[in-house]
Structures are given as structure tokens and as C-alpha cells.
Design a protein around this motif. Structure first.
Motif, PDB file in Angstrom:
ATOM      1  N   THR A  77      -0.278   4.626 -73.876  1.00  0.00           N
ATOM      2  CA  THR A  77      -1.117   4.983 -72.737  1.00  0.00           C
ATOM      3  C   THR A  77      -1.819   3.708 -72.301  1.00  0.00           C
ATOM      4  O   THR A  77      -2.392   2.997 -73.125  1.00  0.00           O
ATOM      5  N   PHE A  78      -1.750   3.402 -70.992  1.00  0.00           N
ATOM      6  CA  PHE A  78      -2.307   2.148 -70.506  1.00  0.00           C
ATOM      7  C   PHE A  78      -2.897   2.313 -69.119  1.00  0.00           C
ATOM      8  O   PHE A  78      -2.697   3.332 -68.463  1.00  0.00           O
ATOM      9  N   ASP A  79      -3.621   1.311 -68.695  1.00  0.00           N
ATOM     10  CA  ASP A  79      -4.225   1.281 -67.368  1.00  0.00           C
ATOM     11  C   ASP A  79      -3.797  -0.018 -66.694  1.00  0.00           C
ATOM     12  O   ASP A  79      -3.546  -1.015 -67.361  1.00  0.00           O
ATOM     13  N   ILE A  80      -3.695   0.024 -65.395  1.00  0.00           N
ATOM     14  CA  ILE A  80      -3.330  -1.165 -64.629  1.00  0.00           C
ATOM     15  C   ILE A  80      -4.505  -1.535 -63.744  1.00  0.00           C
ATOM     16  O   ILE A  80      -5.099  -0.690 -63.082  1.00  0.00           O
ATOM     17  N   GLY A  81      -4.841  -2.800 -63.754  1.00  0.00           N
ATOM     18  CA  GLY A  81      -5.918  -3.297 -62.909  1.00  0.00           C
ATOM     19  C   GLY A  81      -5.511  -4.636 -62.336  1.00  0.00           C
ATOM     20  O   GLY A  81      -4.563  -5.268 -62.791  1.00  0.00           O
ATOM     21  N   GLY A  82      -6.213  -5.070 -61.358  1.00  0.00           N
ATOM     22  CA  GLY A  82      -5.899  -6.359 -60.756  1.00  0.00           C
ATOM     23  C   GLY A  82      -7.159  -7.068 -60.322  1.00  0.00           C
ATOM     24  O   GLY A  82      -8.228  -6.472 -60.209  1.00  0.00           O
ATOM     25  N   ARG A  83      -7.012  -8.358 -60.101  1.00  0.00           N
ATOM     26  CA  ARG A  83      -8.144  -9.139 -59.606  1.00  0.00           C
ATOM     27  C   ARG A  83      -7.583 -10.299 -58.793  1.00  0.00           C
ATOM     28  O   ARG A  83      -6.412 -10.665 -58.909  1.00  0.00           O
ATOM     29  N   SER A  84      -8.440 -10.850 -57.992  1.00  0.00           N
ATOM     30  CA  SER A  84      -8.034 -11.982 -57.156  1.00  0.00           C
ATOM     31  C   SER A  84      -9.084 -13.080 -57.260  1.00  0.00           C
ATOM     32  O   SER A  84     -10.233 -12.830 -57.604  1.00  0.00           O
ATOM     33  N   GLU A  86      -9.748 -17.412 -55.652  1.00  0.00           N
ATOM     34  CA  GLU A  86      -9.279 -18.456 -54.749  1.00  0.00           C
ATOM     35  C   GLU A  86      -9.247 -19.786 -55.496  1.00  0.00           C
ATOM     36  O   GLU A  86     -10.193 -20.157 -56.178  1.00  0.00           O
ATOM     37  N   LYS A  87      -8.123 -20.501 -55.364  1.00  0.00           N
ATOM     38  CA  LYS A  87      -7.957 -21.801 -56.010  1.00  0.00           C
ATOM     39  C   LYS A  87      -7.353 -22.759 -54.987  1.00  0.00           C
ATOM     40  O   LYS A  87      -6.269 -22.500 -54.463  1.00  0.00           O
ATOM     41  N   ASP A  88      -8.050 -23.826 -54.717  1.00  0.00           N
ATOM     42  CA  ASP A  88      -7.606 -24.833 -53.750  1.00  0.00           C
ATOM     43  C   ASP A  88      -7.288 -24.223 -52.390  1.00  0.00           C
ATOM     44  O   ASP A  88      -6.311 -24.596 -51.740  1.00  0.00           O
ATOM     45  N   GLY A  89      -8.069 -23.257 -51.974  1.00  0.00           N
ATOM     46  CA  GLY A  89      -7.890 -22.630 -50.670  1.00  0.00           C
ATOM     47  C   GLY A  89      -6.775 -21.595 -50.613  1.00  0.00           C
ATOM     48  O   GLY A  89      -6.480 -21.063 -49.553  1.00  0.00           O
ATOM     49  N   VAL A  90      -6.148 -21.314 -51.743  1.00  0.00           N
ATOM     50  CA  VAL A  90      -5.065 -20.339 -51.799  1.00  0.00           C
ATOM     51  C   VAL A  90      -5.539 -19.127 -52.585  1.00  0.00           C
ATOM     52  O   VAL A  90      -6.083 -19.258 -53.678  1.00  0.00           O
ATOM     53  N   LYS A  91      -5.319 -17.953 -52.011  1.00  0.00           N
ATOM     54  CA  LYS A  91      -5.698 -16.700 -52.667  1.00  0.00           C
ATOM     55  C   LYS A  91      -4.679 -16.376 -53.756  1.00  0.00           C
ATOM     56  O   LYS A  91      -3.484 -16.337 -53.502  1.00  0.00           O
ATOM     57  N   MET A  92      -5.143 -16.188 -54.986  1.00  0.00           N
ATOM     58  CA  MET A  92      -4.292 -15.888 -56.137  1.00  0.00           C
ATOM     59  C   MET A  92      -4.571 -14.456 -56.597  1.00  0.00           C
ATOM     60  O   MET A  92      -5.695 -13.978 -56.466  1.00  0.00           O
ATOM     61  N   TYR A  93      -3.550 -13.809 -57.142  1.00  0.00           N
ATOM     62  CA  TYR A  93      -3.673 -12.435 -57.623  1.00  0.00           C
ATOM     63  C   TYR A  93      -3.129 -12.339 -59.039  1.00  0.00           C
ATOM     64  O   TYR A  93      -2.173 -13.009 -59.391  1.00  0.00           O
ATOM     65  N   MET A  94      -3.726 -11.450 -59.809  1.00  0.00           N
ATOM     66  CA  MET A  94      -3.297 -11.231 -61.182  1.00  0.00           C
ATOM     67  C   MET A  94      -3.348  -9.740 -61.476  1.00  0.00           C
ATOM     68  O   MET A  94      -4.271  -9.046 -61.059  1.00  0.00           O
ATOM     69  N   THR A  95      -2.346  -9.256 -62.196  1.00  0.00           N
ATOM     70  CA  THR A  95      -2.296  -7.854 -62.595  1.00  0.00           C
ATOM     71  C   THR A  95      -2.496  -7.769 -64.096  1.00  0.00           C
ATOM     72  O   THR A  95      -1.853  -8.498 -64.855  1.00  0.00           O
ATOM     73  N   ASP A  96      -3.380  -6.903 -64.524  1.00  0.00           N
ATOM     74  CA  ASP A  96      -3.642  -6.679 -65.940  1.00  0.00           C
ATOM     75  C   ASP A  96      -3.091  -5.317 -66.344  1.00  0.00           C
ATOM     76  O   ASP A  96      -3.312  -4.325 -65.662  1.00  0.00           O
TER      77      ASP A  96
END
Length: 166
Positions: A77-84, A86-96
Motif C-alpha cells: 500500500t503506497f501513496d504518490i505525491g509530487g513537488r516542484s 526551480e533550478k537555474d530558471g527551469v521548473k523541475m518536477y519530482m514524483t515520490d
């Protein structure tokens, strides 16, 4: 919202002690499984060796996988989350993917060809399942053909015989 995935354990990692950037010590432990998929033609379960998700447990949750070993069939059983960020003017995304718990799957009906067993079909209605009348050919009913009482006119359906513009 929690999600669930069933599979066989490939790896139960050792608990590691790591140090974060701010000097705080934390523990992590990995669990890797092969997932189960169903053959679209037969409906039989089979392992998907190419799909091996890794679940990383942190802190006190590392102890929750102590009783598991390679080859055990489990439901994670798990949950999915994400966050964003900004690095060097570029928007980055990550999924946990955050594991919540792991349960052993009991397989009373395991077949020789697969260790996942047969899917259990249950009816939401009490009592025995209705049976087709004896003597009816497969796919046909002995109850007769439905009777059309009157055609229904609908503005989106042109009347029969109307020429289409193409």
C-alpha cells in the motif's frame, strides 16, 4: 488516497544509516518487487519481470519489512505525491512513491504454473448465480428475441433513407 500493488519480492535491502545535508542522521531501506499482470487473452495472472518498482522506507517504517524475504508474495500500500522547484530558471518536477505498509498475500488456490493463484470472482448479489436454461445454445437465450414496439425519433439520428452529405 492510497494505492495498492501486488507482486513477488525480489529484494529486501539492508537498513542504511545516512546523513542529510543539515547533518541529521536517518535510516532508509529498499523493497523491490516484480508486479503481477493479467494475460489479456486468458485472464491468467503472470509475473511482469520487466516491471520492478522499488519502494524506499524511511525511519521507523524500515522495521515494517523485517519479516519478509525474497519470493514472498506481497501487497504494498503506497501513496504518490509530487513537488516542484526551480533550478537555474527551469521548473523541475519530482514524483515520490511513499510506501505505507506491506502485507503478505495468502494464496490458498495457487496453481502449479503461477504462484499468484486464480482471481476470485464474487457476486454482489446473495444466493446462487443465475444459470442459462438447459438446451439454449451458447451465447443465445431461450427467452425469445426482444420486440421493438415503436421507433424512437431523435434529432441527432437522421431518419432511415436520408442521404448523408458526404
Amino acid at each position: 488516497m492510497a494505492y495498492k500493488i501486488t507482486g513477488r519480492i525480489l529484494l529486501v535491502g539492508q537498513t542504511e544509516s545516512l546523513t542529510s545535508k543539515n547533518g541529521k542522521i536517518y535510516q532508509k531501506r529498499d523493497l523491490v518487487i516484480t508486479t503481477m499482470k493479467y494475460d489479456p487473452y486468458t485472464g491468467q495472472p503472470e509475473e511482469d519481470q520487466g516491471n520492478t518498482p522499488r519502494f524506499t522506507f524511511f525511519g521507523e517504517r524500515c522495521q515494517s519489512i523485517d519479516g519478509f524475504s525474497t519470493g514472498d508474495t506481497v501487497c504494498v500500500t503506497f501513496d504518490i505525491g509530487g513537488r516542484s522547484w526551480e533550478k537555474d530558471g527551469v521548473k523541475m518536477y519530482m514524483t515520490d512513491v511513499r510506501p505505507i505498509r506491506v502485507d503478505k498475500v495468502q494464496n490458498p488456490g495457487v496453481s502449479a504454473s503461477t504462484s499468484f493463484g486464480q482471481p476470485q470472482m464474487t457476486s454482489p448479489f446473495p444466493g446462487p448465480a443465475p444459470q442459462a436454461p438447459a438446451g439454449a445454445p451458447f451465447g443465445q437465450s431461450s427467452f425469445g428475441q426482444p420486440q421493438m414496439t415503436s421507433p424512437v425519433s431523435h434529432p441527432a439520428i437522421p431518419p432511415a433513407g436520408d442521404d448523408l452529405p458526404f
